[in-house]
Write an enzyme that holds these catalytic residues in place. Sequence first.
Site, mmCIF file in Angstrom:
data_model
loop_
_atom_site.group_PDB
_atom_site.id
_atom_site.type_symbol
_atom_site.label_atom_id
_atom_site.label_comp_id
_atom_site.label_asym_id
_atom_site.label_seq_id
_atom_site.Cartn_x
_atom_site.Cartn_y
_atom_site.Cartn_z
ATOM 1 N N ASP A 99 0.818 -1.206 0.000
ATOM 2 C CA ASP A 99 0.000 0.000 0.000
ATOM 3 C C ASP A 99 0.857 1.264 0.000
ATOM 4 O O ASP A 99 1.382 1.672 1.035
ATOM 5 C CB ASP A 99 -0.932 0.002 1.220
ATOM 6 C CG ASP A 99 -1.902 1.171 1.181
ATOM 7 O OD1 ASP A 99 -1.997 1.840 0.140
ATOM 8 O OD2 ASP A 99 -2.569 1.411 2.205
ATOM 9 N N ASP A 299 -0.755 5.309 -7.613
ATOM 10 C CA ASP A 299 -1.235 4.403 -6.572
ATOM 11 C C ASP A 299 -1.248 2.951 -7.028
ATOM 12 O O ASP A 299 -1.941 2.583 -7.967
ATOM 13 C CB ASP A 299 -2.649 4.832 -6.162
ATOM 14 C CG ASP A 299 -3.149 4.050 -4.964
ATOM 15 O OD1 ASP A 299 -2.305 3.533 -4.197
ATOM 16 O OD2 ASP A 299 -4.370 3.951 -4.785
#
Length: 422
Positions: A99, A299
């Site tokens: 993440d 991301d």
Amino acid sequence: MHISLVLLIISLATPTICIPGDIQLELTHVDYGRQLTKLELIKRAARRSQARAALLTSKACNSNPLSRANIPIHPSGGLEYVLELAIGTPPRPYPLVLDTGSDLIWTQCKPCSRCLPQPSPLFDPSKSSTFSLLPCYNKLCQGGFGQRNCTKNHCMYTYSYGDQTYTSGSISSETFTFGTSSEFKAHIVFGCGTINGGDLDNSSGIAGFSREATSLVSQLSISGFSHCMTDDINKRSTLRFGTQEEIYRDIKVLVQTSKFVDGPPFYETLYFIAMTGITVGTKRLSIPKSVFNNGTLVDSGTAFTQLPEVAYNKLKEALLSDMKLSMSDKSVENLDCFSSPSILPSRVKAPKVILHFEGIDMKLPRENYIADIDDQGILCLTMMKTDYSFGILGNTQQINMQVMYDLKNSKLAIAPNQCYKK
Ligand SMILES: *[C@@H]1O[C@H](CO)[C@@H](O)[C@H](O)[C@H]1NC(C)=O
Ligand SMILES: *[C@@H]1O[C@H](CO)[C@@H](O)[C@H](O)[C@H]1NC(C)=O
Ligand SMILES: *[C@@H]1O[C@H](CO)[C@@H](O)[C@H](O)[C@H]1NC(C)=O
């Protein structure tokens, strides 16, 4: 051949970790190994992308400690890629979600008051010879992420995600083992969670890759990390740690780079670059540059790129007109789909699409922005609009590219590559 490098840390308060260059780790997609149809995969990815956007939006709301103190439990949006690493001595495998949008590394620990289902057995500190609780004077117990306090000179924490996943327990230190073809070990400060809620989506915890001091990349002091994601979710992708020279050594094509820019308030530790426009075929779309003013978040945890609405609508119109198709009334989740009444969707020619960033022209091959659903006679665009204040560059658009986060020089580097691993 396994080269094992045990790194001795003299003092936990001043960790100095020297990692050998170009370490490779395996990444598996969250839907790896499941027998899902293409349609199901697209639907799941679309749902996760939306949930991720909601999660990132609420990052700002949740940074008020008061609103964080009381956390209802909801399912998580789920992330995309799981990183294989091992924790403890002897090392036991823990798949953690990669993440880039969060700060802490954590897994669930025994004795557990509330734990979520996970694929590996709960981490048991009493079964590892290298486990220790972090003393409160350690700088990783101060400032930064989440809420912390000192209980009996041990550092306790609570960390919550925008999607209501949270973890609470002791900040601890352990030996982590990384790498597949060669490996290395490092002492890592992590959250040993004994009260956890939300959803781990088939992982055993989360590895935060942000620029915050507690993230995995900050603790390893690596100069950069890089991923190469395959278009076949049943194959493994790779994550590499190393310098730009190491990562791009074998790549003969031009490597383009874009400086990281400051993210909006509350997002300062994440990775933003400046978007400047979009080209479809040979035509640069007329999109006012100001719609990209708040930057684009790079991301790993979002499947489908989210564009400011104005930019997205221009892109959709340009594709419809170039491909001579019309909108389908069948949509897949929230994706826009085009209908192809006469020929099989996968036979429809599609123009080259280029996403322009400061310094990078990201050329998307057809499969990086179109999903053909042949049995329904439709093609769906795997990008979407966001009504939210910045864009997100998702991982579907990064497939078959070597994407490097150059932390030393604070820039993103991209070059086309073949990513599958045998
Ligand atoms: C200390 O932090 C832990 C974890 O966040 C929490 O459970 C505990 O209630 C806190 N204790 C005090 C005295 O604030
Ligand atoms: C976890 O993944 C396995 C396959 O790898 C799958 O069979 C199982 O249903 C998944 N569990 C959850 C909770 O998604
Ligand atoms: C940039 O972010 C601010 C604050 O969230 C917002 O008010 C503004 O509309 C955003 N600008 C653009 C171009 O999206």
